[in-house]
Write an enzyme that holds these catalytic residues in place. Structure first.
Site, PDB file in Angstrom:
ATOM      1  N   LYS A 118      20.991  19.701  21.216  1.00  0.00           N
ATOM      2  CA  LYS A 118      20.639  19.979  19.818  1.00  0.00           C
ATOM      3  C   LYS A 118      20.880  21.456  19.516  1.00  0.00           C
ATOM      4  O   LYS A 118      20.510  22.331  20.317  1.00  0.00           O
ATOM      5  CB  LYS A 118      19.158  19.636  19.583  1.00  0.00           C
ATOM      6  CG  LYS A 118      18.868  18.140  19.635  1.00  0.00           C
ATOM      7  CD  LYS A 118      19.292  17.425  18.349  1.00  0.00           C
ATOM      8  CE  LYS A 118      18.862  15.958  18.394  1.00  0.00           C
ATOM      9  NZ  LYS A 118      19.249  15.223  17.178  1.00  0.00           N
ATOM     10  N   ASP A 149      24.683  18.536  18.631  1.00  0.00           N
ATOM     11  CA  ASP A 149      24.198  17.855  17.424  1.00  0.00           C
ATOM     12  C   ASP A 149      23.480  18.851  16.532  1.00  0.00           C
ATOM     13  O   ASP A 149      22.428  19.376  16.894  1.00  0.00           O
ATOM     14  CB  ASP A 149      23.250  16.711  17.805  1.00  0.00           C
ATOM     15  CG  ASP A 149      22.861  15.855  16.604  1.00  0.00           C
ATOM     16  OD1 ASP A 149      23.252  16.196  15.467  1.00  0.00           O
ATOM     17  OD2 ASP A 149      22.148  14.850  16.800  1.00  0.00           O
ATOM     18  N   GLU A 180      28.282  16.946  16.341  1.00  0.00           N
ATOM     19  CA  GLU A 180      27.719  15.870  15.520  1.00  0.00           C
ATOM     20  C   GLU A 180      27.113  16.458  14.242  1.00  0.00           C
ATOM     21  O   GLU A 180      26.283  17.363  14.305  1.00  0.00           O
ATOM     22  CB  GLU A 180      26.651  15.165  16.367  1.00  0.00           C
ATOM     23  CG  GLU A 180      26.089  13.889  15.814  1.00  0.00           C
ATOM     24  CD  GLU A 180      25.189  13.207  16.873  1.00  0.00           C
ATOM     25  OE1 GLU A 180      25.557  13.173  18.071  1.00  0.00           O
ATOM     26  OE2 GLU A 180      24.114  12.724  16.489  1.00  0.00           O
ATOM     27  N   ASP A 208      26.848  11.306  11.905  1.00  0.00           N
ATOM     28  CA  ASP A 208      25.637  10.553  12.253  1.00  0.00           C
ATOM     29  C   ASP A 208      24.867  10.216  10.979  1.00  0.00           C
ATOM     30  O   ASP A 208      24.913   9.083  10.483  1.00  0.00           O
ATOM     31  CB  ASP A 208      24.786  11.366  13.244  1.00  0.00           C
ATOM     32  CG  ASP A 208      23.454  10.700  13.549  1.00  0.00           C
ATOM     33  OD1 ASP A 208      23.277   9.506  13.216  1.00  0.00           O
ATOM     34  OD2 ASP A 208      22.557  11.347  14.137  1.00  0.00           O
ATOM     35  N   LYS A 232      23.419   3.506  15.152  1.00  0.00           N
ATOM     36  CA  LYS A 232      22.094   3.231  15.713  1.00  0.00           C
ATOM     37  C   LYS A 232      21.684   1.854  15.233  1.00  0.00           C
ATOM     38  O   LYS A 232      21.730   1.573  14.029  1.00  0.00           O
ATOM     39  CB  LYS A 232      21.091   4.283  15.237  1.00  0.00           C
ATOM     40  CG  LYS A 232      21.624   5.694  15.462  1.00  0.00           C
ATOM     41  CD  LYS A 232      20.564   6.748  15.528  1.00  0.00           C
ATOM     42  CE  LYS A 232      21.233   8.098  15.754  1.00  0.00           C
ATOM     43  NZ  LYS A 232      20.397   9.065  16.449  1.00  0.00           N
TER      44      LYS A 232
HETATM   45  O1  LIG Z   1      21.810  10.855  20.599  1.00  0.00           O
HETATM   46  C1  LIG Z   1      20.994  11.230  21.455  1.00  0.00           C
HETATM   47  O2  LIG Z   1      21.341  11.763  22.510  1.00  0.00           O
HETATM   48  C2  LIG Z   1      19.522  11.054  21.256  1.00  0.00           C
HETATM   49  C3  LIG Z   1      19.076  10.546  19.929  1.00  0.00           C
HETATM   50  C4  LIG Z   1      19.001  11.577  18.846  1.00  0.00           C
HETATM   51  O3  LIG Z   1      19.517  12.662  18.968  1.00  0.00           O
HETATM   52  C5  LIG Z   1      18.239  11.238  17.653  1.00  0.00           C
HETATM   53  C6  LIG Z   1      17.029  10.572  17.813  1.00  0.00           C
HETATM   54  C7  LIG Z   1      16.238  10.275  16.732  1.00  0.00           C
HETATM   55  C8  LIG Z   1      16.655  10.618  15.462  1.00  0.00           C
HETATM   56  C9  LIG Z   1      17.877  11.284  15.284  1.00  0.00           C
HETATM   57  C10 LIG Z   1      18.678  11.579  16.373  1.00  0.00           C
HETATM   58  C11 LIG Z   1      20.034  12.192  16.111  1.00  0.00           C
HETATM   59  O4  LIG Z   1      21.027  11.842  16.759  1.00  0.00           O
HETATM   60  O5  LIG Z   1      20.183  12.985  15.199  1.00  0.00           O
HETATM   61 MG   LIG Z   2      22.423  13.107  15.359  1.00  0.00          MG
END
Ligand SMILES: O=C(O)CCC(=O)c1ccccc1C(=O)O
Ligand SMILES: [Mg+2]
Length: 361
Positions: A118, A149, A180, A208, A232
């Protein structure tokens, strides 16, 4: 838009015991803050198809949460898509954290060959700490492939600044899979991709939120806004719709979690295992893409045995999640059961979401 079986199910009865048999609200403690939360509530139930989970984040209003309910009902009442593989590879998820916390987090994902980090928690002002976290992951998992991300954390100009900085990292084209959702608007994703292409930078973009929260997920493909899409199962209203989005977009897809318990993570694993790996995905991922379904490692405990980092019985211990259904462990279910107020709140929420779904029937 709403499939026939769901119309039948939600218009057939008002009885929550019939729709969500043996339902139970659980609250799982997390080892670290993620998405601003330190514990995760979920309603689990045992449908005729198997155990399932309804767990939109608590701040989501009924219109958005209703799609999650459709996904939860599909997984609990319908057969899962037939898997092409027995298990799916996982990425380790590294939350916004100081670089010193990285080695400990990496050990929670034994066998993972890919990590998602992240970034952009404080926009471009966190660039230095983001780069320090990235360097720490590179140092402690030198062979791993990485993803970043940003959760729509930048305006376009700052996303360009980020990409310029990322492009300077040593051999970045060899280990970076994608960034991402650097920007929020799908048009800005497309502009950023053009900007990247004009400079010949070795950076791919994944969408995403532009898939999962969009009225029209197909715009990502129509505008050329991404190289990869993130899907998802629960937020997209179930595996069937998620697979339709993947087919309709025609882009390589990475399946990720919505921070589900070990029950809901299996809906993601089954979706991922049902997706063929085409040549475009092969070119980026050299095989089935790692899934963002390792988030059980961010919990201090779970309701199924085998989800947390310490369990290595063919599950997370080898960086894989089985593509099959599972059931909660009764003692763990009892231990993590939430209080009566939480149960009443989730029942009311289910009723609100049912109203939304019925209005669309
Ligand atoms: O993709 C991953 O590695 C974990 C999941 C994750 O990041 C996520 C989990 C809950 C809500 C949003 C997100 C996201 O991808 O932004
Ligand atoms: Mg994401």
């Amino acid at each position: 838009m709403i499939p026939d079986w769901l119309v039948e199910l939600v218009t057939g009865t008002e009885d929550l015991d019939a729709l969500l048999p043996q339902r139970r609200v659980v609250e799982l403690p997390m080892i670290t803050r993620f998405r601003g939360i330190t514990s995760r509530q979920a309603l689990v139930f045992r449908g005729p198809g198997g155990w399932s989970e309804f767990s939109p984040f608590v701040e989501y209003a009924a219109p958005e949460a209703a799609r999650w309910l459709a996904g939860a009902l599909e997984f609990g009442h319908r057969p899962a898509p037939p898997p092409l593989r027995d298990a799916v590879p996982l990425n380790g998820t590294i939350p916004d954290c100081p670089p010193q916390a990285v080695p400990g987090l990496i050990t929670r994902y034994p066998g993972a060959g890919t990590f998602k980090i992240k970034i952009a928690a404080r926009g471009i002002t966190s660039l230095d700490t983001d780069l320090a976290r990235i360097r720490a992951v590179r140092a402690h998992a030198p062979a791993a492939r990485l993803r970043f991300d940003a959760n729509a954390g930048y305006p376009l100009a700052d996303a360009q600044q980020l990409c310029a900085a990322i492009a300077e990292l040593p051999e970045v084209g060899d280990w970076l899979e994608y960034i991402e959702q650097p920007v929020a608007a799908v048009e800005d994703l497309a502009r950023l991709r053009e900007w990247i292409a004009a400079r010949g930078l070795p950076i791919r973009i994944a969408a995403d939120e532009s898939i999962r929260k969009a009225d029209d997920p197909y715009r990502v493909a129509a505008l050329g806004a991404a190289d990869v899409i993130i899907v998802k199962a629960q937020p997209l209203g179930g595996a069937q719709h998620a697979a339709e989005v993947v087919n309709g977009c025609g882009l390589p897809a990475v399946v990720s979690s919505a921070l589900e318990t070990g029950i809901g993570l299996r809906a993601g694993a089954l979706l991922a295992a049902s997706l063929p790996v085409d040549s475009a995905a092969e070119a980026i991922f050299a095989g089935p893409p790692a899934c963002g379904l390792g988030t059980g490692a961010l919990f201090a405990g779970d309701i199924i045995a085998g989800t947390t980092h310490s369990d290595g019985d063919g599950g997370l211990g080898c960086g894989l999640l089985p593509a099959g259904r599972t059931a909660p462990d009764q003692e763990l279910l009892d231990w993590y059961t939430a209080d009566a107020a939480a149960h009443a709140w989730w029942d009311a929420r289910v009723r609100d979401c049912l109203q939304v779904l019925r209005a669309g029937c």
